[in-house]
Design an enzyme around this catalytic site. Structure first.
Site, PDB file in Angstrom:
ATOM      1  N   ILE A  35      36.615  52.326  49.095  1.00  0.00           N
ATOM      2  CA  ILE A  35      37.829  52.982  48.801  1.00  0.00           C
ATOM      3  C   ILE A  35      37.391  53.713  47.481  1.00  0.00           C
ATOM      4  CG2 ILE A  35      40.157  52.768  47.646  1.00  0.00           C
ATOM      5  CD1 ILE A  35      40.570  50.149  49.259  1.00  0.00           C
ATOM      6  N   TYR A  36      37.499  54.924  47.439  1.00  0.00           N
ATOM      7  CA  TYR A  36      37.191  55.732  46.413  1.00  0.00           C
ATOM      8  C   TYR A  36      38.319  56.830  46.152  1.00  0.00           C
ATOM      9  CZ  TYR A  36      32.553  53.826  46.125  1.00  0.00           C
ATOM     10  OH  TYR A  36      31.431  52.667  45.818  1.00  0.00           O
ATOM     11  N   GLY A  86      44.581  54.772  45.292  1.00  0.00           N
ATOM     12  CA  GLY A  86      43.934  53.551  45.868  1.00  0.00           C
ATOM     13  C   GLY A  86      44.704  52.554  46.390  1.00  0.00           C
ATOM     14  N   ASN A 128      31.918  46.691  37.953  1.00  0.00           N
ATOM     15  CA  ASN A 128      33.203  47.537  37.967  1.00  0.00           C
ATOM     16  C   ASN A 128      34.414  46.756  37.763  1.00  0.00           C
ATOM     17  OD1 ASN A 128      34.878  49.470  38.954  1.00  0.00           O
ATOM     18  ND2 ASN A 128      33.814  49.800  40.804  1.00  0.00           N
ATOM     19  N   TYR A 155      41.180  44.328  42.905  1.00  0.00           N
ATOM     20  CA  TYR A 155      41.388  43.745  44.483  1.00  0.00           C
ATOM     21  C   TYR A 155      42.137  42.185  44.086  1.00  0.00           C
ATOM     22  CZ  TYR A 155      38.607  47.046  46.666  1.00  0.00           C
ATOM     23  OH  TYR A 155      38.345  48.294  47.320  1.00  0.00           O
ATOM     24  N   LYS A 166      44.441  41.423  41.543  1.00  0.00           N
ATOM     25  CA  LYS A 166      46.093  41.906  41.534  1.00  0.00           C
ATOM     26  C   LYS A 166      46.143  41.907  43.391  1.00  0.00           C
ATOM     27  CE  LYS A 166      47.438  46.196  41.651  1.00  0.00           C
ATOM     28  NZ  LYS A 166      47.696  47.426  41.604  1.00  0.00           N
TER      29      LYS A 166
END
Length: 173
Positions: free
Chosen positions: A97-98, A109, A136, A143, A145
């Site tokens: 996912i970018y 996102g 990162n 993730y 969250k």
């Protein structure tokens, strides 16, 4: 942000996929990696041949996030034997996912993530998993969250640099 559309990418989108993949990867990781390693990974990891093969793989899917008809982010999902590691028929892997840096913090996102979860439910997956670089923190927080927990680690090669990815999982069943 309103008017963001999520659409499935096809083989006809390979050039656009290459452009968004290279740009977002560079924006995300260039500050923390050598120029040589970045250049090599961008050329090899996102070559037209490699992306064409991935787009033609029936067990992988790409989705674009678009705003005003401009691609601003993307998602790559893998099923079954196309998963980079676990290869579990009951799992779905979010490989990428970018989102373009200028659209960070604008829910793009999250929309791509929600598309992945919708597909995981359609596919009746027991769980969703992914790998995220240990350096990162923005992605790790995102993730966590969303309910993901760490379960393992693996090595990711960026050029000649061995990096550690945290493997995370969200149990659906």
């Amino acid at each position: 942000m309103k008017n963001i559309d999520i659409k499935k990418a096809s083989i006809n989108d390979v050039n656009q996929l290459q452009k968004i993949a290279r740009q977002t990867f560079f924006e995300t990781f260039s500050a923390a990696n050598s120029i040589d390693n970045m250049k090599r990974y961008l050329e090899e990891g996102f070559s037209l041949e490699k992306l064409t093969s991935e787009l033609n793989n029936k067990s992988s899917e790409f989705y674009f996030a678009t705003f005003d008809n401009k691609v601003i982010g993307y998602l790559k999902l893998n099923f079954g034997q196309s998963q980079t590691e676990l290869k579990d028929d009951k799992a779905l892997e979010i490989e990428r996912i970018y989102v373009l840096k200028e659209f960070h913090g604008k829910n793009v996102g999250q929309l791509l993530y929600e598309k992945a979860m919708q597909i995981a439910k359609q596919e009746n997956a027991d769980y969703v998993w992914l790998g995220v670089w240990e350096e990162n923190p923005r992605a790790i927080t995102f993730y966590k969250k969303n309910g993901f927990v760490e379960f393992d680690k693996h090595i990711f090669h960026l050029g000649d640099d061995e990096q550690t990815d945290i493997m995370m999982k969200l149990q659906l069943k």
